[in-house]
Design a protein around this motif. Structure first.
Motif, PDB file in Angstrom:
ATOM      1  N   VAL A   1       0.303  50.200  49.855  1.00 25.75           N
ATOM      2  CA  VAL A   1       1.419  50.564  50.696  1.00 25.75           C
ATOM      3  C   VAL A   1       0.741  51.334  51.933  1.00 25.75           C
ATOM      4  CG1 VAL A   1       3.726  51.824  51.270  1.00 25.75           C
ATOM      5  CG2 VAL A   1       2.958  50.535  48.988  1.00 25.75           C
ATOM      6  N   ILE A   2       1.073  51.140  53.074  1.00 22.18           N
ATOM      7  CA  ILE A   2       0.523  51.775  54.031  1.00 22.18           C
ATOM      8  C   ILE A   2       1.402  52.313  55.157  1.00 22.18           C
ATOM      9  CG2 ILE A   2      -1.020  51.785  56.232  1.00 22.18           C
ATOM     10  CD1 ILE A   2      -2.499  49.431  54.624  1.00 22.18           C
ATOM     11  N   ALA A   3       1.826  53.667  55.332  1.00 29.97           N
ATOM     12  CA  ALA A   3       2.797  54.159  56.391  1.00 29.97           C
ATOM     13  C   ALA A   3       1.920  54.585  57.639  1.00 29.97           C
ATOM     14  CB  ALA A   3       3.396  55.255  55.743  1.00 29.97           C
ATOM     15  N   HIS A   4       2.604  54.063  58.772  1.00 29.37           N
ATOM     16  CA  HIS A   4       1.961  54.445  60.090  1.00 29.37           C
ATOM     17  C   HIS A   4       3.078  54.869  61.005  1.00 29.37           C
ATOM     18  CE1 HIS A   4       3.536  50.715  62.210  1.00 29.37           C
ATOM     19  NE2 HIS A   4       3.146  50.216  61.148  1.00 29.37           N
ATOM     20  N   GLU A   5       2.497  55.461  62.253  1.00 25.82           N
ATOM     21  CA  GLU A   5       3.435  55.808  63.023  1.00 25.82           C
ATOM     22  C   GLU A   5       4.152  54.735  63.950  1.00 25.82           C
ATOM     23  OE1 GLU A   5       1.475  60.008  64.667  1.00 25.82           O
ATOM     24  OE2 GLU A   5       0.221  58.482  64.550  1.00 25.82           O
ATOM     25  N   ARG A   6       5.276  54.740  64.308  1.00 23.52           N
ATOM     26  CA  ARG A   6       6.046  53.805  65.182  1.00 23.52           C
ATOM     27  C   ARG A   6       5.837  54.305  66.432  1.00 23.52           C
ATOM     28  NH1 ARG A   6      10.900  54.166  63.495  1.00 23.52           N
ATOM     29  NH2 ARG A   6      10.943  52.535  61.916  1.00 23.52           N
ATOM     30  N   LEU A   7       4.748  53.864  67.030  1.00 19.50           N
ATOM     31  CA  LEU A   7       4.102  54.386  68.513  1.00 19.50           C
ATOM     32  C   LEU A   7       4.680  53.423  69.772  1.00 19.50           C
ATOM     33  CD1 LEU A   7       0.386  54.893  67.747  1.00 19.50           C
ATOM     34  CD2 LEU A   7       2.335  56.536  67.681  1.00 19.50           C
TER      35      LEU A   7
ATOM     36  N   LYS B   1       2.259  46.223  51.794  1.00 20.97           N
ATOM     37  CA  LYS B   1       3.645  46.815  52.627  1.00 20.97           C
ATOM     38  C   LYS B   1       3.329  47.845  53.534  1.00 20.97           C
ATOM     39  CE  LYS B   1       8.164  48.677  51.463  1.00 20.97           C
ATOM     40  NZ  LYS B   1       9.080  49.145  50.339  1.00 20.97           N
ATOM     41  N   LEU B   2       3.778  47.606  54.777  1.00 15.62           N
ATOM     42  CA  LEU B   2       3.762  48.499  55.918  1.00 15.62           C
ATOM     43  C   LEU B   2       5.080  49.293  56.067  1.00 15.62           C
ATOM     44  CD1 LEU B   2       1.475  46.614  58.867  1.00 15.62           C
ATOM     45  CD2 LEU B   2       0.807  48.561  57.005  1.00 15.62           C
ATOM     46  N   ILE B   3       4.973  50.509  56.135  1.00 14.15           N
ATOM     47  CA  ILE B   3       6.038  51.309  56.729  1.00 14.15           C
ATOM     48  C   ILE B   3       5.802  52.113  58.102  1.00 14.15           C
ATOM     49  CG2 ILE B   3       7.887  52.871  55.495  1.00 14.15           C
ATOM     50  CD1 ILE B   3       7.025  52.287  52.914  1.00 14.15           C
ATOM     51  N   PRO B   4       6.620  51.635  58.879  1.00 16.45           N
ATOM     52  CA  PRO B   4       6.620  52.502  60.143  1.00 16.45           C
ATOM     53  C   PRO B   4       7.572  53.606  59.980  1.00 16.45           C
ATOM     54  CG  PRO B   4       7.786  50.322  60.517  1.00 16.45           C
ATOM     55  CD  PRO B   4       7.458  50.313  59.115  1.00 16.45           C
TER      56      PRO B   4
ATOM     57  N   VAL C   1       3.207  61.665  57.660  1.00 18.07           N
ATOM     58  CA  VAL C   1       3.591  60.349  57.967  1.00 18.07           C
ATOM     59  C   VAL C   1       4.265  59.678  56.554  1.00 18.07           C
ATOM     60  CG1 VAL C   1       2.863  57.746  58.570  1.00 18.07           C
ATOM     61  CG2 VAL C   1       2.441  59.812  60.239  1.00 18.07           C
ATOM     62  N   ALA C   2       3.175  59.885  55.687  1.00 20.36           N
ATOM     63  CA  ALA C   2       3.537  59.330  54.408  1.00 20.36           C
ATOM     64  C   ALA C   2       4.634  59.735  53.580  1.00 20.36           C
ATOM     65  CB  ALA C   2       2.356  59.748  53.277  1.00 20.36           C
ATOM     66  N   ILE C   3       5.051  61.189  53.781  1.00 19.44           N
ATOM     67  CA  ILE C   3       6.027  61.792  53.284  1.00 19.44           C
ATOM     68  C   ILE C   3       7.293  61.357  53.842  1.00 19.44           C
ATOM     69  CG2 ILE C   3       7.404  64.086  53.186  1.00 19.44           C
ATOM     70  CD1 ILE C   3       4.540  65.316  53.216  1.00 19.44           C
ATOM     71  N   ARG C   4       7.240  60.943  55.080  1.00 19.75           N
ATOM     72  CA  ARG C   4       8.459  60.237  55.729  1.00 19.75           C
ATOM     73  C   ARG C   4       8.792  58.938  55.327  1.00 19.75           C
ATOM     74  NH1 ARG C   4       8.260  62.291  62.073  1.00 19.75           N
ATOM     75  NH2 ARG C   4       8.089  64.873  61.799  1.00 19.75           N
ATOM     76  N   ALA C   5       7.655  58.215  54.839  1.00 16.61           N
ATOM     77  CA  ALA C   5       7.822  56.926  54.401  1.00 16.61           C
ATOM     78  C   ALA C   5       8.277  56.954  52.919  1.00 16.61           C
ATOM     79  CB  ALA C   5       6.364  56.190  54.576  1.00 16.61           C
TER      80      ALA C   5
END
Length: 297
Positions: A170-176, A234-237, A285-289
């Motif tokens: 699982v990778i969380a990233h910023e919704r830029l 899984k990607l989580i913006p 970013v990970a915490i918000r995801a």
């Protein structure tokens, strides 16, 4: 032929046919009015060919296929999760504290590109069919340098994205919103002078905008999404606001501009937690995801 650089055929078999003969070492594409053309295939075609595009870059021609029903190739689970913070000093930083350096492909080629563009400006503007041989060579040199930067940027994005999906489930990233981030500042009219303007930091913002475009966040995130879907990851913006200004400690969460005294340093003004600002951004970013991470000490 000189008017267009790309021709797209909306359906395989409608003006263009991709040769899918099995066990044939020679791959061909059939173009209406041209006939069969040999193609150097750099990887096998997977799925069912939907559209075919023929594209010219400089003196080279490419066939681009879009396919349906492409089978996924899920990778084995690793049990690892991460959040990533995109930046300019570092291309990305993971919540584990690993920094990926920014290759700055555009900056490395800037001097050569500027010299080629100066040589091109020495020629008067003419229509394509009226250009001299020297003018055409100058145009091709500028185009070749831009193409070189683009290919290096995409190659780096492919390799980085592949390493990420192989390592994390699982990778969380910023919704830029890159278009808004690279937007030029509005002019500030000076009320004391007729038609005058106040300084608005446009020169400094132009340098930042060049760096944003050079790092290629949009290219990387698009490639990462494609590879993650194919690999079953899984990607989580998430919302990127104040990720590097908020304390990641569970019992704190203080958000303030004072928490980031320098570009690299994070020091919470409430609880005293210190870390690299990019890693703090990745942690948030990970915490918000909603990813499960070890407690921040």
């Amino acid at each position: 032929m000189n008017w267009f650089d790309t021709v797209e055929f909306p359906k395989d078999g409608d003006g263009c046919r991709w040769d899918s003969t099995p066990h044939d070492p020679v791959i061909r594409v059939r173009l209406q009015g041209v006939g069969h053309v040999r193609v150097h295939q750099h990887r096998p075609v997977r799925g069912r060919v939907k559209t075919v595009s023929v594209k010219r870059e400089g003196r080279r021609w490419y066939v681009i296929l879009s396919c349906n029903d492409v089978p996924a190739e899920p990778l084995p689970a690793t049990g690892a999760v991460t959040g990533i913070d995109m930046g300019i000093t570092h291309f990305l930083t993971t919540s584990q504290g690993e920094h990926q350096p920014n290759p700055r492909h555009g900056k490395r080629t800037a001097d050569s590109l500027a010299e080629a563009q100066r040589a091109l400006k020495a020629f008067p503007r003419r229509k394509r069919e009226q250009r001299t041989a020297k003018h055409r060579r100058a145009v091709e040199k500028v185009a070749a340098l831009h193409r070189k930067v683009r290919r290096r940027r995409r190659d780096h994005a492919h390799k980085t994205a592949l390493a990420m999906v192989r390592t994390y489930d699982v990778i969380a990233h910023e919704r830029l919103s890159i278009a808004n981030m690279a937007r030029a500042p509005k002019p500030r009219p000076d009320p004391e002078t007729l038609g005058g303007f106040l300084p608005n930091g446009a020169a400094a913002k132009a340098g930042l905008n060049n760096s944003i475009h050079d790092v290629g966040w949009g290219v990387f995130l698009g490639i990462l999404a494609h590879k993650a879907e194919s690999a079953g990851r899984k990607l989580i913006p998430v919302d990127p606001r104040n990720t590097s200004r908020t304390c990641p400690r569970q019992l704190c969460g203080h958000a303030s501009a004072e928490n980031r005294p320098t570009q690299d340093k994070f020091c919470c003004a409430h609880c005293g937690y210190t870390d690299h600002a990019d890693r703090v951004g990745a942690l948030n970013v990970a915490i918000r995801a909603g990813l499960v991470l070890p407690d921040v000490a």
